[in-house]
Design a protein around this motif. Sequence first.
Motif, PDB file in Angstrom:
ATOM      1  N   GLY A 236      78.953  46.614  92.965  1.00  0.00           N
ATOM      2  CA  GLY A 236      80.216  47.274  92.698  1.00  0.00           C
ATOM      3  C   GLY A 236      80.251  48.602  92.718  1.00  0.00           C
ATOM      4  O   GLY A 236      79.094  49.338  92.285  1.00  0.00           O
ATOM      5  N   ALA A 237      81.290  49.037  93.034  1.00  0.00           N
ATOM      6  CA  ALA A 237      81.426  50.931  93.023  1.00  0.00           C
ATOM      7  C   ALA A 237      82.508  51.266  92.277  1.00  0.00           C
ATOM      8  O   ALA A 237      83.569  50.657  92.232  1.00  0.00           O
ATOM      9  CB  ALA A 237      81.873  51.212  94.457  1.00  0.00           C
ATOM     10  N   TYR A 238      82.258  52.044  91.075  1.00  0.00           N
ATOM     11  CA  TYR A 238      83.337  52.139  90.367  1.00  0.00           C
ATOM     12  C   TYR A 238      83.448  54.033  90.348  1.00  0.00           C
ATOM     13  O   TYR A 238      82.638  54.684  90.657  1.00  0.00           O
ATOM     14  CB  TYR A 238      82.657  51.992  88.771  1.00  0.00           C
ATOM     15  CG  TYR A 238      82.731  50.761  88.405  1.00  0.00           C
ATOM     16  CD1 TYR A 238      83.541  50.211  87.425  1.00  0.00           C
ATOM     17  CD2 TYR A 238      81.845  49.724  88.887  1.00  0.00           C
ATOM     18  CE1 TYR A 238      83.764  49.174  87.079  1.00  0.00           C
ATOM     19  CE2 TYR A 238      81.780  48.434  88.718  1.00  0.00           C
ATOM     20  CZ  TYR A 238      82.456  48.009  87.570  1.00  0.00           C
ATOM     21  OH  TYR A 238      82.805  46.664  87.241  1.00  0.00           O
ATOM     22  N   ARG A 239      84.722  53.964  90.251  1.00  0.00           N
ATOM     23  CA  ARG A 239      85.116  55.643  90.169  1.00  0.00           C
ATOM     24  C   ARG A 239      86.079  55.838  88.654  1.00  0.00           C
ATOM     25  O   ARG A 239      87.038  54.861  88.479  1.00  0.00           O
ATOM     26  CB  ARG A 239      86.178  55.996  91.224  1.00  0.00           C
ATOM     27  CG  ARG A 239      86.460  57.444  91.314  1.00  0.00           C
ATOM     28  CD  ARG A 239      87.306  57.756  92.537  1.00  0.00           C
ATOM     29  NE  ARG A 239      87.467  59.349  92.752  1.00  0.00           N
ATOM     30  CZ  ARG A 239      88.577  59.975  92.003  1.00  0.00           C
ATOM     31  NH1 ARG A 239      89.357  59.363  91.383  1.00  0.00           N
ATOM     32  NH2 ARG A 239      88.561  61.372  92.309  1.00  0.00           N
ATOM     33  N   MET A 240      85.634  56.458  87.728  1.00  0.00           N
ATOM     34  CA  MET A 240      86.581  56.597  86.310  1.00  0.00           C
ATOM     35  C   MET A 240      86.840  58.183  86.436  1.00  0.00           C
ATOM     36  O   MET A 240      85.735  59.095  86.503  1.00  0.00           O
ATOM     37  CB  MET A 240      85.554  56.227  85.575  1.00  0.00           C
ATOM     38  CG  MET A 240      85.053  54.781  85.453  1.00  0.00           C
ATOM     39  SD  MET A 240      84.005  54.111  83.898  1.00  0.00           S
ATOM     40  CE  MET A 240      82.540  54.632  84.713  1.00  0.00           C
ATOM     41  N   THR A 241      87.921  58.594  86.115  1.00  0.00           N
ATOM     42  CA  THR A 241      88.302  59.918  85.683  1.00  0.00           C
ATOM     43  C   THR A 241      88.600  60.025  84.313  1.00  0.00           C
ATOM     44  O   THR A 241      89.210  59.215  83.887  1.00  0.00           O
ATOM     45  CB  THR A 241      89.463  60.194  86.722  1.00  0.00           C
ATOM     46  OG1 THR A 241      90.741  59.403  86.346  1.00  0.00           O
ATOM     47  CG2 THR A 241      89.246  60.055  88.168  1.00  0.00           C
ATOM     48  N   ALA A 242      88.045  61.003  83.637  1.00  0.00           N
ATOM     49  CA  ALA A 242      88.039  60.985  82.278  1.00  0.00           C
ATOM     50  C   ALA A 242      88.779  62.291  81.906  1.00  0.00           C
ATOM     51  O   ALA A 242      88.458  63.392  82.321  1.00  0.00           O
ATOM     52  CB  ALA A 242      86.762  60.787  81.875  1.00  0.00           C
ATOM     53  N   ASP A 243      89.676  62.048  80.607  1.00  0.00           N
ATOM     54  CA  ASP A 243      90.239  63.259  80.230  1.00  0.00           C
ATOM     55  C   ASP A 243      90.327  63.201  78.629  1.00  0.00           C
ATOM     56  O   ASP A 243      90.587  62.006  78.158  1.00  0.00           O
ATOM     57  CB  ASP A 243      91.735  63.566  80.551  1.00  0.00           C
ATOM     58  CG  ASP A 243      92.157  65.027  80.633  1.00  0.00           C
ATOM     59  OD1 ASP A 243      91.277  65.772  80.011  1.00  0.00           O
ATOM     60  OD2 ASP A 243      93.360  65.222  81.031  1.00  0.00           O
ATOM     61  N   ARG A 244      90.213  64.031  77.919  1.00  0.00           N
ATOM     62  CA  ARG A 244      90.197  64.008  76.500  1.00  0.00           C
ATOM     63  C   ARG A 244      91.407  64.936  75.912  1.00  0.00           C
ATOM     64  O   ARG A 244      91.134  66.207  76.086  1.00  0.00           O
ATOM     65  CB  ARG A 244      88.785  64.701  75.820  1.00  0.00           C
ATOM     66  CG  ARG A 244      88.740  64.248  74.270  1.00  0.00           C
ATOM     67  CD  ARG A 244      87.313  64.754  73.731  1.00  0.00           C
ATOM     68  NE  ARG A 244      86.907  64.216  72.516  1.00  0.00           N
ATOM     69  CZ  ARG A 244      86.527  65.372  71.483  1.00  0.00           C
ATOM     70  NH1 ARG A 244      86.185  66.395  71.960  1.00  0.00           N
ATOM     71  NH2 ARG A 244      86.235  64.745  70.360  1.00  0.00           N
ATOM     72  N   LEU A 245      92.439  64.524  75.414  1.00  0.00           N
ATOM     73  CA  LEU A 245      93.416  65.172  75.081  1.00  0.00           C
ATOM     74  C   LEU A 245      93.601  65.252  73.478  1.00  0.00           C
ATOM     75  O   LEU A 245      92.897  64.300  72.734  1.00  0.00           O
ATOM     76  CB  LEU A 245      94.751  64.575  75.438  1.00  0.00           C
ATOM     77  CG  LEU A 245      94.793  64.302  76.885  1.00  0.00           C
ATOM     78  CD1 LEU A 245      95.960  63.346  77.117  1.00  0.00           C
ATOM     79  CD2 LEU A 245      94.560  65.811  77.770  1.00  0.00           C
ATOM     80  N   THR A 246      93.872  66.265  72.875  1.00  0.00           N
ATOM     81  CA  THR A 246      94.026  66.599  71.534  1.00  0.00           C
ATOM     82  C   THR A 246      95.520  66.928  71.172  1.00  0.00           C
ATOM     83  O   THR A 246      96.005  67.839  71.642  1.00  0.00           O
ATOM     84  CB  THR A 246      93.039  67.513  70.890  1.00  0.00           C
ATOM     85  OG1 THR A 246      91.673  67.209  71.221  1.00  0.00           O
ATOM     86  CG2 THR A 246      93.020  67.609  69.350  1.00  0.00           C
ATOM     87  N   ASP A 247      96.158  66.305  70.107  1.00  0.00           N
ATOM     88  CA  ASP A 247      97.395  66.436  69.682  1.00  0.00           C
ATOM     89  C   ASP A 247      97.527  67.378  68.746  1.00  0.00           C
ATOM     90  O   ASP A 247      96.503  67.984  67.982  1.00  0.00           O
ATOM     91  CB  ASP A 247      98.187  65.321  69.376  1.00  0.00           C
ATOM     92  CG  ASP A 247      97.688  64.456  68.041  1.00  0.00           C
ATOM     93  OD1 ASP A 247      96.983  65.028  67.276  1.00  0.00           O
ATOM     94  OD2 ASP A 247      98.069  63.268  67.974  1.00  0.00           O
ATOM     95  N   ALA A 248      98.604  67.740  67.930  1.00  0.00           N
ATOM     96  CA  ALA A 248      99.010  68.854  66.914  1.00  0.00           C
ATOM     97  C   ALA A 248      98.147  68.458  65.641  1.00  0.00           C
ATOM     98  O   ALA A 248      98.031  69.258  64.999  1.00  0.00           O
ATOM     99  CB  ALA A 248     100.257  69.045  66.765  1.00  0.00           C
TER     100      ALA A 248
END
Length: 529
Positions: A236-248
């Motif tokens: 398999g070929a995988y593409r993962m975009t990752a983001d880390r968000l922080t709230d108030a």
Amino acid sequence: MTDKKITRRKALGISAAGLAAAFNADARLAIALSGVDDAELGDAAPFSFDGLQKIAAERAMLPYMPVAVPSPDILHQIDYDQYQRIRYRPEKSIQLEPDGSIPCQLFHLGKYATEPVRMHVVERGVSREVLYSASLFEIPAEHPARQLKSGAGFAGFRIMAKDLKTDWFAAMGASYFRTSGPFDQYGLSARGIAIDTAMPQPEEFPRFSQYWLEGGAQGQPPLIIHALLEGPSITGAYRMTADRLTDARGVHRINLEIDAVLFARKDIARLGVAPFSSMFWYGETSRKQSADWRPEIHDSDGLAVLTGTGERIWRPIANPPRVVTSAFADRDVQGFGLLQRDRDFVHYLDDGVFYERRPSVWVEPMDKWGEGAVHLVEIPTDDETFDNIVAYWAPSEPFRQGDKRRYRYRLSWLDDIPFPQRLGRAIGTWTGMGGRPGHKRPEGVRKFVIDFEGGAFGGLGRDDGVELIVSASRGEVSNVYNHPVVGQHQRWRAFFDIKAEGADPVDLRAFLRRDGDALTETWIYQYFP
């Protein structure tokens, strides 16, 4: 030497061909992205997700070749204690963003992580492999790791916080990866794919054999992870975009968008899409099983499902007497995940591993997944050390040799899933002796108590027509009633007894309704008499 003023953003303006030429002219250009030396980097090579898919497709046509373990005698000496003495050098952190916001460090091989993975850094369609060298690590003198040859490979990688003191994403072993979730506390793990889980034949564990890491383009999530999956039955070929968000509140939410293109090397009996593994020893429903002093011990306490028709299901997790697989058949499921709903420290009393901080995980398909079922696998355990819970989507259509499939989904690590105000959700399940207090308790009868909470109960009282609807796959249900919990805001309690003979499990289903409309999600449980 490369001009120190060259930044990643400036490099993005160079064409792929020009960048490749720059690599050939000056092999140190990639140092704009990292602290590694030229001797620790391989040659420049073109890279794209389309090209990775072609590699996976070509390898699916070839026999599977198990990975060669480098210097197994040396790795065997790097046990847990010796492994803890190895540290990745902070100054060698690979900077995937020019502002230092996405530093990456690599895991060393050891006795319990012997299969090497290859690591690459990508910029503007050109990649360079990061080569194993002892110079990347702080290794004590006379440590067995010093005997390992250059180029041996790595066990995996982790993405660090900007200050390099903690990490928030880690990938190591088979196709496992996980995040520190909303409260900086690791818990359950995700996997790239599951093969033949809880089947008569042994489960297969394909592995991510290579990773390509890059920073995101302007306006995109800052981290992109590409991976090549290889196993006896699949590539398999995988593409993962990752983001880390922080709230108030200081609570994090880590979002991954995953694009998985799979190729079957041979027929697969059971394919598990978007799988993850967790741990459940005991909780409020299984106090009689507890051997430890802590009131509850689990990474997750329930499976949540949002069906294709919009029904919300909550299935508390159990520690069964034998391996059990529960399948929730559906078409075009909208979401599912393992959640840790109980966030009260007093319910765990563990100030070392903080089970109340463990992340919940939610899967949302980005395409129609068709016919299939959400599977929940529960394995008996008498300890908290090993994962004994697995959940995944199992498509109904067989995956045959030569087939190609694509699955796209969002995988969110969060404190809780969004939930409609119009519905109450189950926040606690307890069991005990059946019958009524003050009367002789009937033999073989078990009482279930479920607490629901939510805005659906606002303004409702005992005489406002709230009904408890209960069904059982077998046995006799009795003493069915419900009422608002005195002194608790928007909290409702449901009771029923069940009597069933024999050792076979009883599938229970319950929800509250009023005037024919559901007030709550559907609670489902598997009871072993």
